[in-house]
Design a protein around this motif. Structure first.
Motif, short mmCIF file in Angstrom:
data_model
loop_
_atom_site.label_atom_id
_atom_site.label_comp_id
_atom_site.label_asym_id
_atom_site.label_seq_id
_atom_site.Cartn_x
_atom_site.Cartn_y
_atom_site.Cartn_z
N ALA A 112 0.87 -1.17 0.00
CA ALA A 112 0.00 0.00 0.00
C ALA A 112 0.91 1.22 0.00
O ALA A 112 1.62 1.48 0.97
CB ALA A 112 -0.91 -0.01 1.22
N PHE A 113 0.88 1.97 -1.08
CA PHE A 113 1.82 3.07 -1.31
C PHE A 113 1.03 4.37 -1.25
O PHE A 113 0.08 4.55 -2.03
CB PHE A 113 2.47 2.88 -2.67
N SER A 114 1.38 5.29 -0.34
CA SER A 114 0.54 6.47 -0.14
C SER A 114 1.36 7.73 0.02
O SER A 114 2.53 7.70 0.43
CB SER A 114 -0.35 6.28 1.08
N GLY A 115 0.72 8.87 -0.31
CA GLY A 115 1.33 10.18 -0.17
C GLY A 115 0.58 11.03 0.84
O GLY A 115 -0.38 10.57 1.48
N ASN A 116 1.00 12.29 0.97
CA ASN A 116 0.43 13.17 1.98
C ASN A 116 -0.71 14.03 1.46
O ASN A 116 -1.18 14.94 2.14
CB ASN A 116 1.51 14.05 2.61
N GLY A 117 -1.13 13.77 0.21
CA GLY A 117 -2.25 14.52 -0.36
C GLY A 117 -1.85 15.63 -1.29
O GLY A 117 -2.67 16.09 -2.10
N SER A 118 -0.60 16.09 -1.19
CA SER A 118 -0.17 17.19 -2.04
C SER A 118 1.10 16.87 -2.83
O SER A 118 1.53 17.66 -3.66
CB SER A 118 0.09 18.45 -1.20
N ASN A 119 1.71 15.74 -2.59
CA ASN A 119 2.95 15.40 -3.28
C ASN A 119 2.69 14.57 -4.52
O ASN A 119 1.54 14.29 -4.87
CB ASN A 119 3.94 14.70 -2.33
N SER A 120 3.77 14.19 -5.21
CA SER A 120 3.63 13.48 -6.49
C SER A 120 4.57 12.29 -6.53
O SER A 120 5.60 12.25 -5.84
CB SER A 120 3.93 14.43 -7.66
N VAL A 121 4.22 11.32 -7.38
CA VAL A 121 5.06 10.15 -7.61
C VAL A 121 5.15 9.90 -9.10
O VAL A 121 4.18 10.08 -9.85
CB VAL A 121 4.49 8.90 -6.89
N THR A 122 6.34 9.53 -9.56
CA THR A 122 6.58 9.17 -10.96
C THR A 122 7.11 7.75 -11.02
O THR A 122 8.11 7.42 -10.36
CB THR A 122 7.59 10.12 -11.62
N GLY B 183 -3.38 8.98 -2.15
CA GLY B 183 -2.86 10.11 -1.39
C GLY B 183 -1.90 11.00 -2.16
O GLY B 183 -1.36 11.95 -1.59
N PHE B 184 -1.70 10.74 -3.44
CA PHE B 184 -0.81 11.58 -4.25
C PHE B 184 -1.66 12.54 -5.09
O PHE B 184 -2.68 12.14 -5.67
CB PHE B 184 0.06 10.74 -5.18
N ALA B 185 -1.21 13.79 -5.18
CA ALA B 185 -1.92 14.74 -6.02
C ALA B 185 -1.74 14.39 -7.49
O ALA B 185 -2.68 14.47 -8.28
CB ALA B 185 -1.41 16.16 -5.75
N SER C 109 -5.96 5.98 -6.97
CA SER C 109 -6.76 7.21 -7.00
C SER C 109 -5.84 8.40 -6.83
O SER C 109 -4.89 8.36 -6.04
CB SER C 109 -7.83 7.18 -5.90
N CYS C 110 -6.10 9.45 -7.60
CA CYS C 110 -5.28 10.65 -7.53
C CYS C 110 -6.04 11.79 -8.19
O CYS C 110 -7.08 11.58 -8.82
CB CYS C 110 -3.94 10.45 -8.21
N SER C 111 -5.51 13.00 -8.04
CA SER C 111 -6.15 14.15 -8.67
C SER C 111 -5.82 14.22 -10.15
O SER C 111 -6.67 14.57 -10.97
CB SER C 111 -5.70 15.44 -7.97
N ASN C 112 -4.55 13.90 -10.49
CA ASN C 112 -4.10 13.97 -11.89
C ASN C 112 -3.31 12.72 -12.22
O ASN C 112 -2.38 12.35 -11.49
CB ASN C 112 -3.22 15.20 -12.11
#
Length: 597
Positions: A200-210, A224-226, A248-251
């Motif tokens: 389960a890989f998650s971010g803080n809601g405003s960061n990004s992953v590539t 949790g990634f924007a 799930s993500c914003s973009n």
């Protein structure tokens, strides 16, 4: 010191007075005046002695005080010296401790690194992590010693840790084994398979992953990634038979050569290049843009299992016609085009399809480019077939091998040079060279300077408004002079232009020439070139005519000859008929006279 000076001054004053008293008195020698003066002197002496005594007492007291003060100063100085010594000793101890610590750091080799290695049999947090042979043991230790924007290379399996720095994670035989990994830094880049399956890989809601070039393991969830960018990577859900959303993500950005397998939800999906999504069912998003091709694969619906009416994706803001044209159904789902994707409101759904096949003509090969064999394609779905009936589908066009050059055996040339041309008619030239001229202005290829290119057997008809035009090979710079019938022509009577060498005789000059044949001679750097021409008079009844070439004259001559021949034939026939009818009348008359007798 002041007391001693006062005492010394008093002593000197007393000595002076005593000397004066003991000296003989010459001023007053008799009576009471003398006595009074002596008494006064004695009183002064007594007072002075008392003053001296007091001064000596005070001086002794001052000396004692000064001694005490000097001792106090001495003590203070000694205390200061001792203090300074203690400070110096303390500083030396601190420096020694710092040097000791520095020596310890240098001995351990710990320093900030752009690339740090972690995990494996040789791993230890006492290591520097600067090389694969000296990796640190934990991800936390690696994060302590890697620079922002640096790379952590997994040389062995390690437990997970909160990712607190913006770094690139790269596997060199190791993975992060934890079931969950949290990223608090601004961004993270994940390359080739750094996580164990089911993470389960998650971010803080405003960061990004590539995910870059990552043939990653299956994920339980990515959340949790924007912004999530998948760059030439393959991401899969760890539950392939479940329609549950795993990403799930914003973009969400899909760049060329990427595959995402599983249900996902995003605010916007941007696709560039050729990408693929594999899903059991509907995918939701607010907006969609496709620059390239997006291939949709419906998992579990292959061959005869495929059916119409399956919703593939829904876009809240709608799908434009340009975007729709770039989305195709996987050929394994389409069953050779029997099913396609159609727009139903804001959703893409599968639909049954009948082909409308049209012929695409063959593209002939050239010397350098392959051609394409003729084929048939459906004007609606784009599926290609090798036959007009649609029985033999083809996944791609069939190339026709390029011809390659076939060089001629003889040289071709123009005014710029000579070369070997291609027999296939292409414009390529092999072994191009500039002309090498002999003393006569002729090259080995056959090119000749001032060879006649246009104007052979020209004819000028008297009265024409145009002069005669001749064109020669070569350069205007090589032209020297012009002669007609051996006579030098005045430059005012002709014009020389470039474009090879173009010489035009003026009509006024031509009018002066006699009717008949003439010779034009061009003198140039390499010698002389001659060409013949004619001056003709106007035929009666025809008026002034345009200048004609020898070929034109021959055609006209043929017509005239034909007309003359026709007139002769008609005259002979008329004479023959006259003779025939005359002889017939003569015979009839003779026979008539004979019978009367």
């Amino acid at each position: 010191m002041k007391q001693r000076k006062v005492l010394l001054g008093c002593a000197l004053s007393l000595s002076l007075i005593t000397a004066l008293a003991s000296a003989p008195s010459t001023v007053m020698a008799q009576g009471d005046e003398y006595a009074v003066e002596c008494t006064a002197e004695e009183d002064i002496k007594v007072e002075l002695e008392e003053s001296v005594y007091v001064a000596e007492a005070e001086a002794e007291t001052g000396a004692e005080t000064e001694s005490v003060a000097e001792e106090s100063v001495k003590d203070a100085v000694e205390e200061d010296a001792a203090g300074e010594t203690e400070v110096e000793e303390s500083e030396e101890e601190s420096e020694t401790e710092s040097e000791s610590e520095a020596e310890t750091g240098e001995e351990s080799g710990k320093r900030m690194l752009d690339v740090i290695y972690v995990g494996g049999e040789a791993a230890s947090d006492e290591n520097t992590g600067a090389a694969a042979e000296t990796p640190v043991a934990t991800l936390a230790e690696a994060l302590n010693w890697v620079n922002e924007g640096g790379t952590i290379v997994l040389t062995g399996d390690v437990d997970g840790s909160e990712i607190t720095k913006s770094v690139t994670l790269q596997s060199q035989g190791g993975v992060i084994t934890s079931s969950s990994v949290y990223v608090s830094s601004a961004y993270i880049v994940v390359t080739n398979g750094v996580f164990a399956n089911g993470v389960a890989f998650s971010g803080n809601g405003s960061n990004s992953v590539t995910f870059s070039g990552a043939m990653d393991g299956n994920y339980n969830s990515i959340s949790g990634f924007a912004t999530v960018t998948i760059d030439a990577s393959v991401l899969r859900t760890s539950n392939p038979n479940s329609p549950d959303i795993f990403l799930s993500c914003s973009n969400l950005n899909l760049n060329g050569g990427s595959v995402i397998s599983g249900a996902f939800s995003t605010g916007s999906l941007c696709c560039s290049g050729q990408n693929q999504i594999i899903n059991l069912g509907n995918i939701f998003m607010d907006s969609l843009s496709v620059d390239g091709e997006l291939i949709v694969t419906i998992s579990g619906k292959f061959g005869d299992d495929m059916e119409a009416g399956i919703t593939v994706l829904t876009v809240a803001n709608g799908i434009s016609a340009d975007t729709l044209a770039n989305i195709t159904l996987n050929s394994l789902n389409s069953r050779n085009g029997l099913f396609i994707l159609k727009l139903d409101g804001n959703s893409l759904v599968t639909a049954a399809h009948n082909h409308t096949l049209v012929l695409v003509d063959e593209v002939k090969p050239t010397c350098t480019e392959d051609g394409i064999a003729a084929y048939y394609t459906c004007s609606d779905c784009g599926v290609m077939y090798n036959d007009a009936e649609g029985n033999y589908p083809i996944g791609m066009t069939i190339p026709i091998e390029k011809l390659g050059h076939e060089w001629a055996d003889t040289l071709s040339y123009d005014e710029t040079g000579h070369w070997y041309g291609c027999n296939h008619g292409c414009d390529e030239k092999m072994s191009f060279e500039e002309h090498t001229l002999n003393e006569r202005g002729v090259c080995k290829c056959g090119y000749e300077v001032f060879a006649v290119l246009e104007g052979k057997a020209e004819t000028y008809t008297v009265g024409s408004e145009e002069g005669l035009r001749f064109r020669f090979a070569g350069s205007v710079e090589d032209f020297k002079a012009l002669y007609v019938d051996g006579n030098l022509v005045d430059p005012a009577d002709y014009k020389v232009e470039s474009g090879s060498v173009i010489i035009t005789l003026s009509k006024d000059f031509l009018k002066k020439l006699s009717i008949g044949d003439h010779t034009l001679t061009v003198e140039h750097t390499y010698g002389k070139t001659e060409v013949g021409f004619k001056v003709a008079e106007v035929k009666p009844g025809t008026g002034a005519s345009e200048n004609k070439s020898e070929t034109g004259k021959k055609e006209e001559s043929k017509k005239l000859d034909t007309a003359k021949t026709g007139d002769t034939v008609n005259l002979i026939m008329l004479l023959s008929m006259t003779v025939f009818f005359g002889l017939t009348a003569l015979v009839a008359g003779v026979e008539f006279l004979r019978k009367r007798r």
